[in-house]
Enzyme design. Structure first.
Site, PDB file in Angstrom:
ATOM      1  N   SER A 180     -14.462  11.920  12.822  1.00 61.78           N
ATOM      2  CA  SER A 180     -13.357  12.551  12.101  1.00 61.78           C
ATOM      3  C   SER A 180     -12.627  11.554  11.218  1.00 61.78           C
ATOM      4  O   SER A 180     -12.091  11.935  10.178  1.00 61.78           O
ATOM      5  CB  SER A 180     -12.306  13.089  13.072  1.00 61.78           C
ATOM      6  OG  SER A 180     -12.872  13.812  14.096  1.00 61.78           O
ATOM      7  N   GLU A 231     -17.847  18.996   6.143  1.00 62.06           N
ATOM      8  CA  GLU A 231     -17.519  17.957   5.159  1.00 62.06           C
ATOM      9  C   GLU A 231     -18.636  16.902   5.173  1.00 62.06           C
ATOM     10  O   GLU A 231     -18.932  16.337   6.231  1.00 62.06           O
ATOM     11  CB  GLU A 231     -16.193  17.335   5.601  1.00 62.06           C
ATOM     12  CG  GLU A 231     -15.589  16.329   4.682  1.00 62.06           C
ATOM     13  CD  GLU A 231     -14.122  16.103   5.055  1.00 62.06           C
ATOM     14  OE1 GLU A 231     -13.834  15.741   6.228  1.00 62.06           O
ATOM     15  OE2 GLU A 231     -13.249  16.277   4.183  1.00 62.06           O
ATOM     16  N   ASN A 243      -8.776  15.372   7.185  1.00 58.79           N
ATOM     17  CA  ASN A 243      -7.779  14.763   8.068  1.00 58.79           C
ATOM     18  C   ASN A 243      -6.745  13.942   7.318  1.00 58.79           C
ATOM     19  O   ASN A 243      -5.622  13.788   7.785  1.00 58.79           O
ATOM     20  CB  ASN A 243      -8.464  13.934   9.148  1.00 58.79           C
ATOM     21  CG  ASN A 243      -9.000  14.841  10.238  1.00 58.79           C
ATOM     22  OD1 ASN A 243      -8.379  15.849  10.555  1.00 58.79           O
ATOM     23  ND2 ASN A 243     -10.154  14.524  10.777  1.00 58.79           N
ATOM     24  N   HIS A 281     -19.530  16.139   8.956  1.00 57.69           N
ATOM     25  CA  HIS A 281     -18.303  16.358   9.733  1.00 57.69           C
ATOM     26  C   HIS A 281     -18.096  17.853   9.952  1.00 57.69           C
ATOM     27  O   HIS A 281     -17.601  18.557   9.068  1.00 57.69           O
ATOM     28  CB  HIS A 281     -17.132  15.706   8.972  1.00 57.69           C
ATOM     29  CG  HIS A 281     -15.816  15.823   9.659  1.00 57.69           C
ATOM     30  ND1 HIS A 281     -14.612  15.761   8.993  1.00 57.69           N
ATOM     31  CD2 HIS A 281     -15.493  16.004  10.966  1.00 57.69           C
ATOM     32  CE1 HIS A 281     -13.624  15.898   9.848  1.00 57.69           C
ATOM     33  NE2 HIS A 281     -14.134  16.044  11.054  1.00 57.69           N
TER      34      HIS A 281
HETATM   35  N1  LIG Z   1     -12.816  17.797  18.839  1.00 60.01           N
HETATM   36  C1  LIG Z   1     -12.602  18.006  17.552  1.00 60.01           C
HETATM   37  O1  LIG Z   1     -11.766  18.815  17.147  1.00 60.01           O
HETATM   38  C2  LIG Z   1     -13.435  17.266  16.529  1.00 60.01           C
HETATM   39  C3  LIG Z   1     -13.576  17.808  15.241  1.00 60.01           C
HETATM   40  C4  LIG Z   1     -14.386  17.152  14.316  1.00 60.01           C
HETATM   41  C5  LIG Z   1     -15.005  15.952  14.663  1.00 60.01           C
HETATM   42  N2  LIG Z   1     -14.818  15.428  15.916  1.00 60.01           N
HETATM   43  C6  LIG Z   1     -15.503  14.175  16.240  1.00 60.01           C
HETATM   44  O2  LIG Z   1     -16.669  14.495  17.001  1.00 60.01           O
HETATM   45  C7  LIG Z   1     -16.935  13.422  17.910  1.00 60.01           C
HETATM   46  C8  LIG Z   1     -17.003  13.969  19.323  1.00 60.01           C
HETATM   47  O3  LIG Z   1     -15.765  14.564  19.635  1.00 60.01           O
HETATM   48  P1  LIG Z   1     -15.621  15.615  20.850  1.00 60.01           P
HETATM   49  O4  LIG Z   1     -14.319  16.272  20.644  1.00 60.01           O
HETATM   50  O5  LIG Z   1     -16.867  16.402  20.965  1.00 60.01           O
HETATM   51  O6  LIG Z   1     -15.516  14.601  22.083  1.00 60.01           O
HETATM   52  P2  LIG Z   1     -15.810  14.895  23.622  1.00 60.01           P
HETATM   53  O7  LIG Z   1     -15.045  13.886  24.376  1.00 60.01           O
HETATM   54  O8  LIG Z   1     -15.658  16.343  23.934  1.00 60.01           O
HETATM   55  O9  LIG Z   1     -17.381  14.563  23.761  1.00 60.01           O
HETATM   56  C9  LIG Z   1     -17.914  13.298  23.566  1.00 60.01           C
HETATM   57  C10 LIG Z   1     -19.147  13.188  24.450  1.00 60.01           C
HETATM   58  O10 LIG Z   1     -19.873  12.017  24.095  1.00 60.01           O
HETATM   59  C11 LIG Z   1     -20.424  11.488  25.272  1.00 60.01           C
HETATM   60  N3  LIG Z   1     -20.864  10.123  25.045  1.00 60.01           N
HETATM   61  C12 LIG Z   1     -20.137   8.987  24.999  1.00 60.01           C
HETATM   62  N4  LIG Z   1     -20.951   7.931  24.723  1.00 60.01           N
HETATM   63  C13 LIG Z   1     -22.209   8.425  24.588  1.00 60.01           C
HETATM   64  C14 LIG Z   1     -23.467   7.860  24.275  1.00 60.01           C
HETATM   65  N5  LIG Z   1     -23.605   6.551  24.053  1.00 60.01           N
HETATM   66  N6  LIG Z   1     -24.551   8.691  24.220  1.00 60.01           N
HETATM   67  C15 LIG Z   1     -24.414  10.012  24.431  1.00 60.01           C
HETATM   68  N7  LIG Z   1     -23.234  10.616  24.708  1.00 60.01           N
HETATM   69  C16 LIG Z   1     -22.144   9.831  24.787  1.00 60.01           C
HETATM   70  C17 LIG Z   1     -19.317  11.663  26.315  1.00 60.01           C
HETATM   71  O11 LIG Z   1     -19.852  11.583  27.613  1.00 60.01           O
HETATM   72  C18 LIG Z   1     -18.806  13.069  25.949  1.00 60.01           C
HETATM   73  O12 LIG Z   1     -19.493  14.073  26.666  1.00 60.01           O
HETATM   74  C19 LIG Z   1     -15.840  12.372  17.700  1.00 60.01           C
HETATM   75  O13 LIG Z   1     -16.301  11.415  16.785  1.00 60.01           O
HETATM   76  C20 LIG Z   1     -14.715  13.204  17.091  1.00 60.01           C
HETATM   77  O14 LIG Z   1     -13.848  12.449  16.290  1.00 60.01           O
HETATM   78  C21 LIG Z   1     -14.061  16.066  16.868  1.00 60.01           C
END
Ligand SMILES: NC(=O)c1ccc[n+]([C@@H]2O[C@H](COP(=O)([O-])OP(=O)(O)OC[C@H]3O[C@@H](n4cnc5c(N)ncnc54)[C@H](O)[C@@H]3O)[C@@H](O)[C@H]2O)c1
Length: 286
Positions: A123, A156, A194, A144
């Site tokens: 993000s 995005e 963002n 994204h």
């Molecule tokens: N949640 C949102 O609203 C949102 C929106 C857009 C983008 N993002 C981005 O998406 C990404 C994930 O966010 P999320 O909200 O899904 O987080 P989340 O915490 O729900 O999930 C992340 C997952 O990644 C896993 N993980 C960590 N290290 C790992 C590895 N080396 N190999 C495999 N899995 C691994 C964790 O165990 C966890 O299950 C981040 O970069 C975040 O900024 C989030």
């Protein structure tokens, strides 16, 4: 121009959390075979549970062409990174931490042939900094997705300093095969969404903290007065106050004081009131 694969069948998704499970779901819904990897079996299972819930909701609204079970069966879960070796494109959606992402991209770079595009769903982190951990930064791009992935139409595409044009074009095409609509941003902090959203959320929180209006009136004012579907306090609760704080801190570091997180946002996170997911944020949830 780098050579990219003409046919994208099998998709790798790294991370089975909120976003990873959603990305795996929309890719499988579009007919792709998907390999979804997390670090522990129960985290992979949690990803499948989220996917099943979402598919059932979509099915009850007649929004799916295929049976939810058929879609779910297109996704293979794993904790083994090597299981991604046959993928045509990989999307990373692990925790928002630059060191973790850089280490993972170095491993993916070793594992996958050079015509495989490596995408990150970050993000706020720099695509260029993530790509620099690989030997081939030209194959790294930002795709994204927005949360919830199955519902939000927009994606995005973020172009790093060294991202090749063919890789950017493939990222747009891939997102379009998932029935998403894309726009493109340079790799500048917060990209388009963002960069503009976070100060808006923080200003809504400050307006509430400074007594400009009740939280309901701030939300109603922005919904009815500016035609957004959710006011800032409701939207912050939905995103997660910890996620908002983390994104605001990254932008503050990169872009200076106009991105300073609101005091009340910090205090809420310190108190463990993280929004909808913890049951209490600015509002209370069942
Ligand atoms: N949640 C949102 O609203 C949102 C929106 C857009 C983008 N993002 C981005 O998406 C990404 C994930 O966010 P999320 O909200 O899904 O987080 P989340 O915490 O729900 O999930 C992340 C997952 O990644 C896993 N993980 C960590 N290290 C790992 C590895 N080396 N190999 C495999 N899995 C691994 C964790 O165990 C966890 O299950 C981040 O970069 C975040 O900024 C989030």
């Amino acid at each position: 121009m780098v050579r990219v694969r003409e046919t994208i069948d099998r998709i790798g998704v790294v991370g089975a959390g909120t976003m990873g499970s959603g990305i795996a779901q929309v890719a499988a819904t579009a007919g792709h075979d998907v390999v979804m990897r997390d670090i522990e079996p129960d985290l992979v299972e949690r990803g499948f549970d989220a996917m099943t819930d979402s598919l059932e909701r979509l099915e009850s609204r007649d929004a799916l062409e295929d049976d939810p079970d058929v879609i779910r069966e297109r996704v293979a879960g794993t904790t083994d990174l090597e299981a991604l070796a046959e993928c045509d494109l990989v999307v990373e959606a692990v925790v928002e931490n630059l060191d973790v992402k850089r280490e993972l991209f170095a491993d993916l770079d070793d594992l996958l042939p050079e015509d495989v595009v490596l995408a990150t769903n970050t993000s706020t982190l720099s695509i260029t900094a993530i790509a620099a951990a690989t030997e081939a930064p030209e194959r790294v791009v930002g795709i994204h997705f927005m949360n919830p992935v199955a519902i939000m139409e927009g994606v995005e595409i973020v172009v790093g300093e060294k991202t090749d044009d063919a890789v950017t074009a493939l990222a747009h095409e891939f997102a379009e095969t998932l029935e998403k609509t894309t726009w493109e941003s340079d790799d500048k902090p917060g990209f388009v969404t963002n960069r503009i959203l976070m100060p808006w959320l923080n200003e809504g929180i400050r307006a509430y903290d400074e007594g400009v209006a009740s939280k309901e009136d701030i939300d109603r004012g922005m919904e009815l007065g500016t035609n957004v579907p959710m006011g800032p306090l409701t939207l912050a609760d939905h995103i997660g106050l910890d996620v908002c704080l983390h994104a605001s801190e990254t932008l503050h570091e990169e872009l200076g004081d106009r991105y300073k997180p609101a005091y009340l946002l910090k205090r809420k996170v310190q108190a463990g009131d993280l929004g909808k997911k913890s049951g209490v944020g600015f509002y209370e949830y069942e």
